[in-house]
Write a protein that holds these residues in place. Structure first.
Motif, PDB file in Angstrom:
ATOM      1  N   UNK A  59       0.439  -1.353   0.058  1.00  0.00           N
ATOM      2  CA  UNK A  59      -0.340   0.209   0.275  1.00  0.00           C
ATOM      3  C   UNK A  59       1.101   1.224   0.176  1.00  0.00           C
ATOM      4  N   UNK A  60       2.100   1.377   0.091  1.00  0.00           N
ATOM      5  CA  UNK A  60       3.411   2.861   0.364  1.00  0.00           C
ATOM      6  C   UNK A  60       2.278   3.423   1.452  1.00  0.00           C
ATOM      7  N   UNK A  61       2.091   2.672   2.638  1.00  0.00           N
ATOM      8  CA  UNK A  61       1.521   3.614   3.542  1.00  0.00           C
ATOM      9  C   UNK A  61       2.527   3.426   5.079  1.00  0.00           C
ATOM     10  N   UNK A  62       3.310   2.928   5.049  1.00  0.00           N
ATOM     11  CA  UNK A  62       4.279   3.089   5.814  1.00  0.00           C
ATOM     12  C   UNK A  62       5.789   1.594   6.034  1.00  0.00           C
ATOM     13  N   UNK A  63       6.645   1.812   5.749  1.00  0.00           N
ATOM     14  CA  UNK A  63       7.250   1.045   5.674  1.00  0.00           C
ATOM     15  C   UNK A  63       6.668  -0.698   6.148  1.00  0.00           C
ATOM     16  N   UNK A  64       6.565  -0.911   7.653  1.00  0.00           N
ATOM     17  CA  UNK A  64       6.070  -1.328   8.278  1.00  0.00           C
ATOM     18  C   UNK A  64       4.509  -2.327   7.533  1.00  0.00           C
ATOM     19  N   UNK A 132      10.972  16.953  -8.644  1.00  0.00           N
ATOM     20  CA  UNK A 132       9.667  16.904  -8.729  1.00  0.00           C
ATOM     21  C   UNK A 132       8.296  16.704  -7.927  1.00  0.00           C
ATOM     22  N   UNK A 133       8.423  15.793  -6.944  1.00  0.00           N
ATOM     23  CA  UNK A 133       7.689  15.812  -5.701  1.00  0.00           C
ATOM     24  C   UNK A 133       7.215  17.068  -5.154  1.00  0.00           C
ATOM     25  N   UNK A 134       6.895  16.867  -4.541  1.00  0.00           N
ATOM     26  CA  UNK A 134       5.637  17.548  -3.625  1.00  0.00           C
ATOM     27  C   UNK A 134       4.685  17.017  -2.660  1.00  0.00           C
ATOM     28  N   UNK A 135       4.970  17.524  -1.695  1.00  0.00           N
ATOM     29  CA  UNK A 135       3.711  16.745  -0.091  1.00  0.00           C
ATOM     30  C   UNK A 135       2.557  17.311   0.118  1.00  0.00           C
ATOM     31  N   UNK A 136       1.329  16.669   0.109  1.00  0.00           N
ATOM     32  CA  UNK A 136       0.167  16.874   0.058  1.00  0.00           C
ATOM     33  C   UNK A 136       0.013  16.891   1.127  1.00  0.00           C
ATOM     34  N   UNK A 142       3.710  12.951  -3.828  1.00  0.00           N
ATOM     35  CA  UNK A 142       3.124  13.322  -5.169  1.00  0.00           C
ATOM     36  C   UNK A 142       4.510  13.385  -6.137  1.00  0.00           C
ATOM     37  N   UNK A 143       4.368  13.271  -7.236  1.00  0.00           N
ATOM     38  CA  UNK A 143       5.226  13.625  -8.353  1.00  0.00           C
ATOM     39  C   UNK A 143       4.775  14.349  -8.937  1.00  0.00           C
ATOM     40  N   UNK A 144       5.259  15.570  -9.415  1.00  0.00           N
ATOM     41  CA  UNK A 144       4.591  16.185 -10.542  1.00  0.00           C
ATOM     42  C   UNK A 144       3.486  15.948 -11.978  1.00  0.00           C
ATOM     43  N   UNK A 170       0.718   7.561  -4.520  1.00  0.00           N
ATOM     44  CA  UNK A 170       0.962   8.554  -3.530  1.00  0.00           C
ATOM     45  C   UNK A 170       1.767   7.599  -2.138  1.00  0.00           C
ATOM     46  N   UNK A 171       2.374   7.840  -1.974  1.00  0.00           N
ATOM     47  CA  UNK A 171       3.509   6.974  -0.929  1.00  0.00           C
ATOM     48  C   UNK A 171       3.135   7.954   0.770  1.00  0.00           C
ATOM     49  N   UNK A 172       2.896   7.074   1.646  1.00  0.00           N
ATOM     50  CA  UNK A 172       3.375   8.206   2.531  1.00  0.00           C
ATOM     51  C   UNK A 172       4.694   8.691   2.973  1.00  0.00           C
TER      52      UNK A 172
END
Length: 245
Positions: A59-64, A132-136, A142-144, A170-172
């Motif tokens: 899910x790319x929500x956390x490494x764990x 290109x990366x930006x934080x939500x 997110x990559x532009x 989008x990864x956390x």
């Protein structure tokens, strides 16, 4: 009768494609901003050679949570496994690869962190060309989309890169700052593919990490999306890793 013979011959050829002593299971782990569908051509090449392929959809929500997703797939394997990670997937396999079923690791334009090291630490050592990366607002990255083709997949058709940009996962942000422990590559034979035209991870950083770990290194002239643009070369390295285990 001739048809039967031909089919039998094909079956024998496929069985012979995988050496008797080889790891016959391959588990593929995608990186950030993508999902497992990008592995399709690599998976098909490997399956044609007789390997059993599984693709993790973490899910790319956390490494764990991503490591747990990999371990869930590893538990379903029937024998030795070559564990393969692209990009951020390299961090995931570094943490998950200690599983006893894993006999070899393959890093594809991927991070290979040291004990107590994170992707953010590595990026500070040798920053990538991409900005290109930006934080939500809620803490994801997110990559532009306007820069996605140039910075992630420059050697893919524009339409393909465009769809990847608008469907990116989008990864956390925490996945890049989480430090690994007990890196699997310290105890498992490892291979690394450097994408020489990579803008998402500095190619010099890829070389540094792989040389530091004593990996068998292959360099491919490709973008960060080397696993999609150069599937034959990527599959060949995976086969090499499997055949030596």
């Amino acid at each position: 009768m001739n048809r039967f013979i031909a089919v039998a011959a094909i079956a024998v050829a496929l069985m012979q494609a995988v050496p008797a002593s080889a790891a016959k299971n391959v588990v593929l782990v995608h990186g950030a901003f993508a999902d497992g569908s990008g592995w399709r051509e690599v998976a098909e090449i490997l399956e044609d050679k007789g390997y059993r392929v599984s693709v993790v959809q973490h899910p790319e929500t956390s490494l764990d949570e991503d490591v747990l997703a990999v371990k869930r797939v590893l538990a379903a394997q029937d024998g030795p496994v070559v564990l393969v990670g692209h990009s951020y997937g390299g961090i995931v396999i570094t943490q998950a690869g200690g599983d006893p079923k894993v006999t070899a690791l393959v890093y594809v334009a991927a991070y290979a962190p040291e004990d107590g090291e994170s992707a953010a630490d590595l990026r500070q050592k040798m920053p990538p060309a991409s900005t290109a990366s930006k934080r939500t607002p809620d803490g994801y990255i997110q990559l532009d989309p306007a820069q996605f083709h140039q910075d992630f997949a420059a050697d893919l058709p524009a339409k393909t890169a465009r769809f990847m940009a608008i469907s990116q996962v989008l990864p956390n942000a925490s996945v890049f700052s989480t430090k690994v422990s007990n890196p699997a590559w310290k105890n498992k034979p490892s291979w690394g593919i450097v994408a020489s035209e990579d803008r998402a991870i500095n190619p010099a950083l890829e070389r540094f990490m792989y040389q530091r770990g004593g990996f068998a290194v292959t360099e491919v002239k490709a973008s960060h999306a080397v696993y999609i643009s150069r599937p034959k070369e990527v599959a060949a390295v995976i086969v090499e890793a499997a055949s030596r285990n």
